[in-house]
Design a protein around this motif. Structure first.
Motif, short mmCIF file in Angstrom:
data_model
loop_
_atom_site.label_atom_id
_atom_site.label_comp_id
_atom_site.label_asym_id
_atom_site.label_seq_id
_atom_site.Cartn_x
_atom_site.Cartn_y
_atom_site.Cartn_z
N GLY A 1 -16.51 -107.51 -12.31
CA GLY A 1 -16.91 -106.29 -12.08
C GLY A 1 -16.57 -105.35 -13.28
O GLY A 1 -15.93 -105.74 -14.24
N ALA A 2 -16.51 -104.07 -13.08
CA ALA A 2 -16.17 -103.09 -14.21
C ALA A 2 -14.79 -102.85 -14.28
O ALA A 2 -14.21 -102.99 -13.34
N THR A 3 -14.42 -102.47 -15.36
CA THR A 3 -13.16 -101.71 -15.59
C THR A 3 -13.12 -100.27 -15.61
O THR A 3 -13.97 -99.56 -16.42
N LEU A 4 -12.33 -99.53 -14.80
CA LEU A 4 -12.74 -98.06 -14.42
C LEU A 4 -11.83 -97.55 -15.50
O LEU A 4 -10.84 -97.59 -15.82
N PRO A 5 -12.43 -96.13 -15.97
CA PRO A 5 -11.58 -95.37 -16.83
C PRO A 5 -10.54 -94.56 -16.05
O PRO A 5 -10.73 -94.28 -14.85
N ARG A 6 -9.60 -93.98 -16.90
CA ARG A 6 -8.44 -93.27 -16.37
C ARG A 6 -8.97 -92.22 -15.75
O ARG A 6 -8.29 -91.62 -14.82
#
Length: 444
Positions: free
Chosen positions: A7-12
């Motif tokens: 899956g995706a890596t979510l931005p802060r």
């Protein structure tokens, strides 16, 4: 989403926006749990047994309402691709929160209890409308095992800030050592304003996360009771939810007991804020540590460690005054370290269960989960109220001095320490039945 898809890596930025919603939720979770029982017995002259029922009975409706709201979430997700309408409806919650403490001046005893119960029911319904779609968000996103934990770690840190700030400010705004009706009303209004702002930011954060990593909407699952029974047949979910019920009951029991323990066992009402800080503040420091432990040994093993630490710390509190104030504050801090793990890890495990079962029922699973949490939030104060009643605790109005019996003091102490330890051991036994973690970790 397949089991092998990281899956995706979510931005802060969107993570922080999402987490800010928990700031407002933390106020609702904390302040009624911390002050409502004490408000009823020591300001409104409600007998302990009736005060306990006032907090318990409104939660009965939650057992049905939360899963129903969860199913409506799934229908909204399938039809519209989002759950935003329920989130916005839940943003009316601050009105109910303010009304909860705005009891008219002429009401005491049973009449005052009825007022509180009415607005507690309304507030719980609005809270569910926000909480259920909010907590379904991780299951709606294309993210994997560790990213779910990271998402919930952001939530946990901000939730801790909300719990800490509201837990420290609420007693002070209510009047400190001499709380009054007017003080409680002022506290309700001020905290309601902050709650509304945080919840609206949370809605915006969820919108940004969904634009970044939303999974394709799944078809709606089975309707009504079929959806509910499907979740209850899930053995992994039953084990996780059962353990969380015991954990929620225990932590809310301790929270409800803090003002009594500070005033009657330690003899200093202002220590309420010290104990709340010791209970909540460690999460600001140790949440990254729990995240690292979960990455190393898995979420379930980390959670079992948190549960065991909580039980040991609670046993120290049962000793009471002879242990000395520094030791007792340190024991509460141990509970706080464990509490951080118990707030992070189960909520990070829930999307793993939903992902294994199928995201089409994310709302229903989350609705049952939040009903479990609400039940624990009611059972904890009710259990402590029963301890007070069994010990012969005498209720009073604001400003009235009452001398409590030796039995009442013992009930205050053992209800705050021994009973939580016993219930938490039950959580450990239930948690050991959960077997999904190894497979979920290996697949993601």
């Amino acid at each position: 989403m397949s089991g092998s898809d990281a899956g995706a890596t979510l931005p802060r930025g969107p993570l922080a926006g999402f987490a800010t919603g928990s700031l407002g939720m933390g106020i609702w979770v904390t302040v009624p749990g911390l002050l409502l029982l004490y408000f009823l017995t020591d300001t409104l002259a409600v007998a302990p047994w009736l005060a306990g029922l006032t907090l318990l009975l409104p939660k009965v409706a939650d057992v049905l309402l939360h899963p129903w709201i969860g199913h409506r979430c799934d229908v909204e997700q399938a039809r519209r691709g989002h759950r935003r309408r329920l989130l916005l409806a839940g943003c009316v919650l601050p009105v109910g929160f303010a009304a909860l403490f705005a009891v008219p001046g002429g009401l005491t005893g049973a009449a005052a209890a009825a007022w509180v119960a009415l607005f507690f029911i309304a507030g719980n319904l609005l809270f569910a409308a926000y909480q259920v779609p909010y907590l379904a968000t991780p299951a709606d996103l294309r993210i994997g095992y560790h990213e779910r934990t990271r998402l919930m770690a952001f939530r946990m840190v901000v939730l801790t800030v909300g719990i800490l700030l509201s837990g420290l400010l609420a007693p002070l705004l209510a009047g400190g050592d001499a709380p009054t009706r007017g003080g409680y009303q002022r506290m309700g209004l001020l905290l309601a304003a902050g709650m509304l702002a945080a919840m609206l930011v949370g809605v915006t954060g969820i919108d940004r996360l969904r634009r970044r990593a939303a999974a394709n909407p799944a078809p709606a699952g089975p309707d009504g009771w079929r959806a509910l029974t499907a979740s209850l047949r899930d053995r992994q979910f039953r084990a996780l939810a059962g353990a969380y019920l015991a954990m929620s009951t225990t932590t809310h029991l301790v929270l409800a007991g803090v003002p009594y323990y500070a005033e009657y066992e330690l003899g200093r009402p202002r220590l309420t804020t010290v104990l709340v800080a010791a209970f909540v503040a460690p999460a600001l420091v140790v949440t990254p540590g729990w995240l690292a432990v979960a990455r190393r040994v898995g979420k379930q093993r980390a959670l079992l460690g948190a549960q065991a630490a909580f039980a040991l710390g609670a046993l120290v509190l049962a000793v009471g005054r002879p242990a000395g104030l520094p030791v007792l504050v340190a024991a509460v801090a141990v509970l706080g370290v464990a509490f951080a793990g118990m707030q992070l890890l189960p909520f990070a495990m829930l999307p793993d269960v939903i992902n294994a079962a199928g995201a089409a029922r994310a709302g229903t699973y989350t609705g049952v989960w939040t009903a479990t949490e609400a039940t624990g939030a009611a059972l904890g104060p009710y259990a402590y109220a029963l301890c007070l009643a069994a010990g012969g605790f005498v209720a009073s109005t604001a400003g009235q001095a009452v001398t409590q019996s030796t039995a009442a003091h013992a009930a205050i102490r053992y209800g705050f320490g021994l009973l939580p330890a016993v219930v938490m051991l039950g959580a450990v036994l239930l948690q050991r039945r959960y077997t999904l973690d190894h497979a979920a970790r290996a697949g993601h």
